[in-house]
Design a protein around this motif. Structure first.
Motif, PDB file in Angstrom:
ATOM      1  N   GLU A 415      11.746  -9.383   4.968  1.00 37.97           N
ATOM      2  CA  GLU A 415      11.435  -8.017   4.397  1.00 37.97           C
ATOM      3  C   GLU A 415      11.162  -7.928   2.542  1.00 37.97           C
ATOM      4  O   GLU A 415      10.254  -7.450   1.922  1.00 37.97           O
ATOM      5  N   GLU A 416      12.284  -8.174   2.058  1.00 33.60           N
ATOM      6  CA  GLU A 416      12.190  -8.229   0.534  1.00 33.60           C
ATOM      7  C   GLU A 416      11.181  -8.828   0.018  1.00 33.60           C
ATOM      8  O   GLU A 416      10.140  -9.016  -1.090  1.00 33.60           O
ATOM      9  N   GLN A 417      10.901 -10.295   0.851  1.00 34.40           N
ATOM     10  CA  GLN A 417      10.121 -11.787   0.355  1.00 34.40           C
ATOM     11  C   GLN A 417       8.739 -11.106   0.900  1.00 34.40           C
ATOM     12  O   GLN A 417       7.529 -11.422   0.235  1.00 34.40           O
ATOM     13  N   LEU A 418       8.799 -10.644   1.595  1.00 32.16           N
ATOM     14  CA  LEU A 418       7.375  -9.852   2.421  1.00 32.16           C
ATOM     15  C   LEU A 418       6.570  -9.466   1.572  1.00 32.16           C
ATOM     16  O   LEU A 418       5.527  -9.063   0.891  1.00 32.16           O
ATOM     17  N   ASN A 419       7.576  -8.277   0.879  1.00 30.71           N
ATOM     18  CA  ASN A 419       7.001  -6.793  -0.070  1.00 30.71           C
ATOM     19  C   ASN A 419       6.897  -7.850  -1.506  1.00 30.71           C
ATOM     20  O   ASN A 419       5.709  -7.139  -1.663  1.00 30.71           O
ATOM     21  N   LYS A 420       7.679  -8.439  -1.931  1.00 29.12           N
ATOM     22  CA  LYS A 420       7.118  -9.907  -2.913  1.00 29.12           C
ATOM     23  C   LYS A 420       5.967 -10.241  -2.760  1.00 29.12           C
ATOM     24  O   LYS A 420       4.786 -10.132  -3.828  1.00 29.12           O
ATOM     25  N   THR A 421       5.640 -10.449  -1.390  1.00 35.00           N
ATOM     26  CA  THR A 421       4.306 -10.828  -0.864  1.00 35.00           C
ATOM     27  C   THR A 421       3.503 -10.322  -1.555  1.00 35.00           C
ATOM     28  O   THR A 421       1.815 -10.531  -2.080  1.00 35.00           O
ATOM     29  N   PHE A 422       3.381  -8.719  -0.860  1.00 35.30           N
ATOM     30  CA  PHE A 422       2.410  -8.084  -0.863  1.00 35.30           C
ATOM     31  C   PHE A 422       1.911  -7.240  -2.238  1.00 35.30           C
ATOM     32  O   PHE A 422       1.009  -7.200  -2.629  1.00 35.30           O
ATOM     33  N   LYS A 423       3.557  -7.319  -3.292  1.00 37.19           N
ATOM     34  CA  LYS A 423       2.832  -7.387  -4.641  1.00 37.19           C
ATOM     35  C   LYS A 423       1.354  -8.568  -5.181  1.00 37.19           C
ATOM     36  O   LYS A 423       1.244  -8.100  -6.459  1.00 37.19           O
ATOM     37  N   ILE A 424       2.279  -9.478  -4.484  1.00 38.70           N
ATOM     38  CA  ILE A 424       1.473 -10.724  -5.678  1.00 38.70           C
ATOM     39  C   ILE A 424      -0.209 -10.427  -4.915  1.00 38.70           C
ATOM     40  O   ILE A 424      -0.899 -10.651  -5.814  1.00 38.70           O
ATOM     41  N   PHE A 425      -0.540 -10.094  -3.894  1.00 38.07           N
ATOM     42  CA  PHE A 425      -1.614  -9.826  -2.991  1.00 38.07           C
ATOM     43  C   PHE A 425      -2.596  -8.445  -3.858  1.00 38.07           C
ATOM     44  O   PHE A 425      -3.444  -8.994  -4.280  1.00 38.07           O
ATOM     45  N   ASP A 426      -1.366  -7.840  -4.080  1.00 36.47           N
ATOM     46  CA  ASP A 426      -2.369  -6.430  -4.407  1.00 36.47           C
ATOM     47  C   ASP A 426      -2.632  -6.685  -5.993  1.00 36.47           C
ATOM     48  O   ASP A 426      -3.922  -6.853  -7.039  1.00 36.47           O
ATOM     49  N   GLN A 427      -2.333  -8.270  -7.208  1.00 34.31           N
ATOM     50  CA  GLN A 427      -2.486  -8.240  -8.033  1.00 34.31           C
ATOM     51  C   GLN A 427      -2.884  -9.014  -7.779  1.00 34.31           C
ATOM     52  O   GLN A 427      -4.540  -8.507  -9.240  1.00 34.31           O
ATOM     53  N   ALA A 428      -3.516 -10.230  -7.134  1.00 39.26           N
ATOM     54  CA  ALA A 428      -5.162 -10.689  -7.095  1.00 39.26           C
ATOM     55  C   ALA A 428      -5.562 -10.640  -6.544  1.00 39.26           C
ATOM     56  O   ALA A 428      -7.003 -10.447  -6.614  1.00 39.26           O
ATOM     57  N   PHE A 429      -6.239  -9.102  -5.059  1.00 44.09           N
ATOM     58  CA  PHE A 429      -7.209  -8.432  -4.842  1.00 44.09           C
ATOM     59  C   PHE A 429      -7.322  -7.748  -5.927  1.00 44.09           C
ATOM     60  O   PHE A 429      -9.132  -6.997  -6.285  1.00 44.09           O
ATOM     61  N   GLU A 430      -6.530  -6.729  -6.791  1.00 42.87           N
ATOM     62  CA  GLU A 430      -7.415  -5.950  -8.223  1.00 42.87           C
ATOM     63  C   GLU A 430      -7.526  -6.833  -8.779  1.00 42.87           C
ATOM     64  O   GLU A 430      -8.652  -6.810  -9.462  1.00 42.87           O
ATOM     65  N   GLU A 431      -7.179  -8.268  -9.243  1.00 45.12           N
ATOM     66  CA  GLU A 431      -8.256  -8.857 -10.698  1.00 45.12           C
ATOM     67  C   GLU A 431      -9.708  -9.355 -10.118  1.00 45.12           C
ATOM     68  O   GLU A 431     -10.856  -9.498 -10.825  1.00 45.12           O
ATOM     69  N   LEU A 432      -9.067  -9.711  -8.172  1.00 45.35           N
ATOM     70  CA  LEU A 432     -10.731  -9.896  -7.634  1.00 45.35           C
ATOM     71  C   LEU A 432     -11.833  -9.259  -7.987  1.00 45.35           C
ATOM     72  O   LEU A 432     -13.157  -9.260  -8.886  1.00 45.35           O
ATOM     73  N   SER A 433     -10.884  -7.528  -7.183  1.00 49.33           N
ATOM     74  CA  SER A 433     -12.312  -6.755  -7.482  1.00 49.33           C
ATOM     75  C   SER A 433     -12.235  -6.032  -8.592  1.00 49.33           C
ATOM     76  O   SER A 433     -13.530  -5.440  -9.686  1.00 49.33           O
ATOM     77  N   GLN A 434     -11.923  -6.862 -10.307  1.00 48.11           N
ATOM     78  CA  GLN A 434     -11.937  -5.721 -11.451  1.00 48.11           C
ATOM     79  C   GLN A 434     -13.469  -7.446 -12.068  1.00 48.11           C
ATOM     80  O   GLN A 434     -13.579  -7.691 -13.414  1.00 48.11           O
TER      81      GLN A 434
END
Length: 448
Positions: A415-434
């Motif tokens: 679950e820790e790795q999964l949550n780390k993955t979600f943080k990576i996606f958060d950053q990538a999604f946000e950067e794409l949106s901007q």
């Protein structure tokens, strides 16, 4: 002692000796080691693995129990061909695996080296048992790269371009994927329309009594991680049964616990006549199997389906250890539980970002569409930007169909790795949106 070589050096050495037909290009890395849900490249960089070696390492990388089984068996006997004699690990594995098949009555199997030859075997045994020639498969299917399996595949033009003629007697019908659905079309109407398309060949030029088998991925893998509607599968199954046609399922990508059950067909409550298994069967070692009703599997005599190295002592020992891990570590439940967490994450991201389209998650088995918010169509460029940025941030994910994120981490991911993955996606999604992401220099080479 040779100096340790990095990614760039190793790839430069490999390039002139390696056919461009043999790898779908994504990232310029060389995998050197792996542990659990992480892999490390020759530059010493570690990534969270969201691909699981194309769903071939569901138990993760270098699991200690599986490593020990491989090492212990290799010290006893590495190879003796099952084409002539059984080996102890193989003889023990066969009844253990057939007992897991979602098929009533007596079940038998034959070993192979890859999912491709297991799907070839479906064609062989179906034709032998029925005395019929024709095979029906589906658009979007990926069944493998041998001539039989590539003939029933339909996911890339490069799997037919310049290599024909392919196997005769193959008819392809549309898979009921979400991209076939019309705006405002109800589920029932969609199923009826797609089933009508399925029946059209049978009504116009394909006599049902000359069809041996219908081969389907109940949940397509490389076609975009998409589950066929339950009602559609049941209609196709009922049609097959009414016309003496065998119903076969490809579980190479979606089996071995990937979807939260041993086999994806179990989500439908249907028993197949034949099924192919590979990839994670031996945690990625070259082992496959075709399983089916014993009367079908005994419709051919040897040597109609024998291979020198199939079902060898080391791969079958690894498969037994793989099954131990799936059972002892409750990986079916883990897949279902963590898959629900991942689905919630991507559904919430969809609410925030208008470039996220359909989200499909079946256990730890996901396809997430990236779309152009203005047109609603798939956005291949945005997808390539995203997967490359996720790679830069420390996770490995690839695309399917140009605009689908393929989310298939090892089932042992924490679950820790999964949550780390979600943080990576958060950053990538946000950067794409901007508008901060750009295409890599080799973008035209990336993907299927």
């Amino acid at each position: 002692m040779d100096q340790h070589k990095n990614n760039q050096q190793l790839l430069a050495e490999e390039s002139p000796a390696f056919s461009k037909a043999a790898r779908v290009k994504y990232y310029n890395i060389v995998i050197e080691s792996g542990s659990g849900a992480e892999i490390t490249d020759a530059d010493g960089r570690t990534y969270i693995d969201l691909l699981a070696s194309a769903s071939a390492t569901n138990t993760g990388h270098s699991h200690p129990h599986i490593v020990k089984a491989i090492q212990d068996q290799a010290a006893k006997l590495i190879q003796y061909t099952p084409a002539y004699f059984a080996s102890a690990p193989e003889a023990a594995l066969a009844p253990r695996l057939t007992a897991l098949a979602p098929i009533s009555g007596d079940v038998a199997l034959a070993w192979g080296n890859s999912g491709s030859d297991a799907n070839d075997a479906i064609i062989k045994f179906a034709r032998a048992y029925t005395g019929r020639q024709n095979v029906v498969s589906f658009t979007g299917a990926y069944h493998g790269s041998t001539y039989g399996s590539i003939s029933v595949s339909a996911v890339s033009l490069n799997m037919s371009r310049k290599i024909g003629p392919l196997l005769p007697g193959v008819v392809k019908v549309p898979y009921p994927d979400p991209w076939q659905r019309l705006d405002g079309e109800s589920e029932d109407a969609f199923v009826d329309r797609m089933f009508a398309a399925f029946k059209l060949p049978f009504e116009t030029y394909l006599p049902a009594e000359e069809v041996a088998v219908i081969l389907i991925e109940p949940i397509q893998g490389d076609g975009g991680i998409v589950k066929a509607p339950d009602a559609y599968i049941h209609k196709v199954y009922d049609f097959a049964k009414a016309n003496g046609i065998l119903f076969a399922v490809d579980e190479v990508n979606q089996g071995m616990g990937r979807t939260g059950k041993w086999w994806s067909i179990e989500h439908f409550g249907i028993e197949p006549d034949l099924m192919s298994v590979g990839k994670s069967l031996a945690s990625g070692l070259p082992l496959s199997a075709v399983m089916g009703r014993a009367e079908i599997m005994n419709s051919l005599g040897s040597p109609a389906h024998v291979f020198t190295t199939a079902g060898n002592p080391v791969t079958t020992a690894a498969a037994a250890a793989t099954m131990d891990v799936i059972e002892d570590e409750h990986l079916l439940d883990r897949s279902a539980k963590l898959g629900a967490i991942a689905k919630d994450y991507f559904e919430n991201a969809k609410k925030k970002y208008d470039f996220i389209g359909d989200v499909r998650m079946y256990g730890l088995d996901g396809g997430i569409d990236i779309i152009d918010s203005k047109t609603g169509k798939g956005d291949d460029e945005a997808t390539t930007k995203l997967i490359y940025r996720v790679f830069e941030l420390g996770a490995i994910i690839i695309s399917l169909r140009g605009n689908v994120l393929r989310f298939q981490p090892p089932l042992v991911i924490t679950e820790e790795q999964l949550n780390k993955t979600f943080k990576i996606f958060d950053q990538a999604f946000e950067e794409l949106s901007q508008g901060k992401l750009s295409l890599p220099d080799n973008a035209d080479e990336i993907g299927w």
